[in-house]
Design an enzyme around this catalytic site. Structure first.
Site, mmCIF file in Angstrom:
data_model
loop_
_atom_site.group_PDB
_atom_site.id
_atom_site.type_symbol
_atom_site.label_atom_id
_atom_site.label_comp_id
_atom_site.label_asym_id
_atom_site.label_seq_id
_atom_site.Cartn_x
_atom_site.Cartn_y
_atom_site.Cartn_z
ATOM 1 N N LYS A 203 0.808 -1.230 0.000
ATOM 2 C CA LYS A 203 0.000 0.000 0.000
ATOM 3 C C LYS A 203 0.837 1.274 0.000
ATOM 4 O O LYS A 203 2.036 1.264 0.291
ATOM 5 C CB LYS A 203 -0.983 -0.030 1.163
ATOM 6 C CG LYS A 203 -2.150 -0.980 0.835
ATOM 7 C CD LYS A 203 -3.336 -0.852 1.734
ATOM 8 C CE LYS A 203 -4.442 -1.770 1.200
ATOM 9 N NZ LYS A 203 -5.504 -1.991 2.160
ATOM 10 N N ARG A 237 -3.641 -9.923 5.053
ATOM 11 C CA ARG A 237 -4.063 -9.979 3.643
ATOM 12 C C ARG A 237 -2.876 -9.508 2.806
ATOM 13 O O ARG A 237 -2.506 -8.348 2.847
ATOM 14 C CB ARG A 237 -5.285 -9.077 3.448
ATOM 15 C CG ARG A 237 -5.856 -9.105 2.037
ATOM 16 C CD ARG A 237 -7.069 -8.186 1.923
ATOM 17 N NE ARG A 237 -7.645 -8.248 0.594
ATOM 18 C CZ ARG A 237 -7.181 -7.584 -0.458
ATOM 19 N NH1 ARG A 237 -6.133 -6.793 -0.336
ATOM 20 N NH2 ARG A 237 -7.754 -7.716 -1.631
HETATM 21 N N1 HH2 Z 1 -7.464 -3.779 0.632
HETATM 22 C C1 HH2 Z 1 -7.796 -3.859 -0.671
HETATM 23 C C2 HH2 Z 1 -8.900 -4.627 -1.079
HETATM 24 N N2 HH2 Z 1 -9.636 -5.311 -0.194
HETATM 25 N N3 HH2 Z 1 -10.032 -5.988 2.026
HETATM 26 C C3 HH2 Z 1 -9.720 -5.937 3.328
HETATM 27 N N4 HH2 Z 1 -10.429 -6.644 4.213
HETATM 28 N N5 HH2 Z 1 -8.670 -5.184 3.778
HETATM 29 C C4 HH2 Z 1 -7.901 -4.446 2.940
HETATM 30 O O1 HH2 Z 1 -6.966 -3.753 3.405
HETATM 31 C C5 HH2 Z 1 -8.205 -4.477 1.547
HETATM 32 C C6 HH2 Z 1 -9.306 -5.270 1.123
HETATM 33 C C7 HH2 Z 1 -6.970 -3.146 -1.681
HETATM 34 O O2 HH2 Z 1 -5.908 -3.949 -2.130
HETATM 35 P P1 HH2 Z 1 -5.913 -4.749 -3.532
HETATM 36 O O3 HH2 Z 1 -7.044 -5.728 -3.567
HETATM 37 O O4 HH2 Z 1 -4.593 -5.334 -3.775
HETATM 38 O O5 HH2 Z 1 -6.090 -3.618 -4.616
HETATM 39 P P2 HH2 Z 1 -7.308 -3.204 -5.518
HETATM 40 O O6 HH2 Z 1 -8.398 -2.722 -4.619
HETATM 41 O O7 HH2 Z 1 -6.746 -2.135 -6.406
HETATM 42 O O8 HH2 Z 1 -7.757 -4.426 -6.285
#
Ligand code: HH2
Length: 270
Positions: A203, A237
Site C-alpha cells: 500500500k 491480507r
Molecule cells: N485492501 C484492498 C482490497 N480489499 N479488504 C480488506 N479486508 N482489507 C484491505 O486492506 C483491503 C481489502 C486493496 O488492495 P488490492 O485488492 O490489492 O487492490 P485493488 O483494490 O486495487 O484491487
C-alpha cells in the site's frame, strides 16, 4: 490470506490475473506458497477507482470461485454486492470480505442466511474520492466504535461473533498518519474480541516510507505484516505469500526462543 485480483486495474497487480485461467493458476501458486485462505476480488477499490457493474464483477470472479472449489483452503469473496455474495457462496466461497462492512442493503441478510465467515472493514467515503480529505477527530476511537457497531449489527442480524473478523481498512479514507495511528492501535481493535485482519500489502504508506512503486514493495510489505502480526493482527491480507510466511516463521521461531529459552535447543537440533 493471499490476494487474487481478477481485475484489469488493481493498484499493484492489475491485469496480471484478469482471465479465469490466470487467476486460478495464481491462486494455486499462492496455496503452494502457504496461503491459508484465498481472497478473490473482481473490483479494484484503490483510491480513484470507478465502481464495477454487477454483471462485470460476476463475470470476473464466479468462474474463479467455482474453479477453486475443493482447492483445499477456504475461498473468500471480496465484494460489496449482496447478489454476488450469495452467488459466490453458492459457488463454494465460505468467507465474505466486505470493505463496506455489510452496509449494502440486503448484505447482512445474505451472510446471515449462510454459514460463511465475514470480514467487516472500516472505510471513510468511497474509493472514488476517499483519499481526498480524510478527516477524523480521533481516528482510533472512531474506527473502533464503527467496527463495534458493525459487529453488533451482524449479531442482531443473526451472524454470530464466531463468524466475524474486523479490519481497520488501511488506506481506505486515511492519511499516512491515520494509518500509523491505527497500526499502533491494533491491540485496541483486537480487544473487541474477534480476529483482526490487516491489509497493508504494497500500500501507498509503504511507498511513502521507502519511495518505491507498488510492485517494488515486497520487503516493505513483509516488514509491515510482521509489525501487524506483532500488534495482534491474526489474518494478514497479502500479495506476497511466500515472503510473508517465511518471515513469520522465522519471527515466531525466534520469538519462541525469547518466550521459552528451551526451544532454542530444538531449533539448533534442526
Ligand atoms: N485492501 C484492498 C482490497 N480489499 N479488504 C480488506 N479486508 N482489507 C484491505 O486492506 C483491503 C481489502 C486493496 O488492495 P488490492 O485488492 O490489492 O487492490 P485493488 O483494490 O486495487 O484491487
Amino acid at each position: 490470506m493471499g490476494v487474487v485480483n481478477v481485475t484489469p486495474d488493481s493498484f499493484s497487480d492489475g491485469g496480471r490475473y484478469a482471465s479465469t485461467d490466470a487467476a486460478i493458476r495464481h491462486a494455486e501458486s499462492l496455496i503452494a506458497e502457504g496461503a491459508d485462505i484465498l481472497d478473490v476480488g473482481g473490483e479494484s477499490t484503490r483510491p480513484g477507482a470507478a465502481a464495477v457493474a454487477l454483471d462485470e464483477e460476476r463475470r470476473r470472479v464466479l468462474a474463479v470461485v467455482e474453479g477453486l472449489a475443493g482447492c483445499g483452503v477456504p475461498v473468500s469473496i471480496d465484494t460489496r454486492k449482496p447478489e454476488l455474495m450469495r452467488e459466490a457462496i453458492a459457488a463454494g466461497a465460505s468467507f465474505v470480505n466486505d470493505i463496506s462492512a455489510l452496509e449494502s442493503p440486503g448484505a447482512l441478510e445474505v451472510v446471515a442466511a449462510s454459514e460463511a465467515g465475514v470480514c467487516l472493514m472500516h472505510k471513510q467515503g468511497e474509493p472514488q474520492d476517499m483519499q481526498q480529505h480524510p478527516q477524523y477527530d480521533d481516528v482510533v476511537r472512531e474506527v473502533r466504535d464503527y467496527l463495534a457497531s458493525r459487529i453488533e449489527a451482524a449479531r442482531s442480524a443473526g451472524i454470530a461473533r464466531e463468524r466475524v473478523a474486523i479490519d481497520p481498512g488501511f488506506g481506505f479514507g486515511k492519511t499516512y498518519e491515520h494509518n500509523l495511528a491505527l497500526l499502533h492501535a491494533l491491540p485496541e481493535l483486537a480487544a473487541l474480541g474477534v480476529p483482526v485482519i490487516a491489509g497493508l500489502s504494497r500500500k501507498a504508506m509503504l511507498g511513502r516510507i521507502t519511495g518505491r512503486p507498488a510492485n517494488d514493495r515486497v520487503y516493505a510489505s513483509v516488514a509491515a505484516a510482521l509489525f501487524g502480526a506483532h500488534r495482534g493482527a491474526q489474518i494478514l491480507r497479502v500479495h506476497d505469500v511466500l515472503a510473508t510466511r517465511d518471515a513469520l516463521a522465522v519471527w515466531s521461531a525466534l520469538q519462541g526462543t525469547i518466550d521459552s529459552p528451551g526451544s532454542l535447543q530444538s531449533i539448533q537440533r534442526k
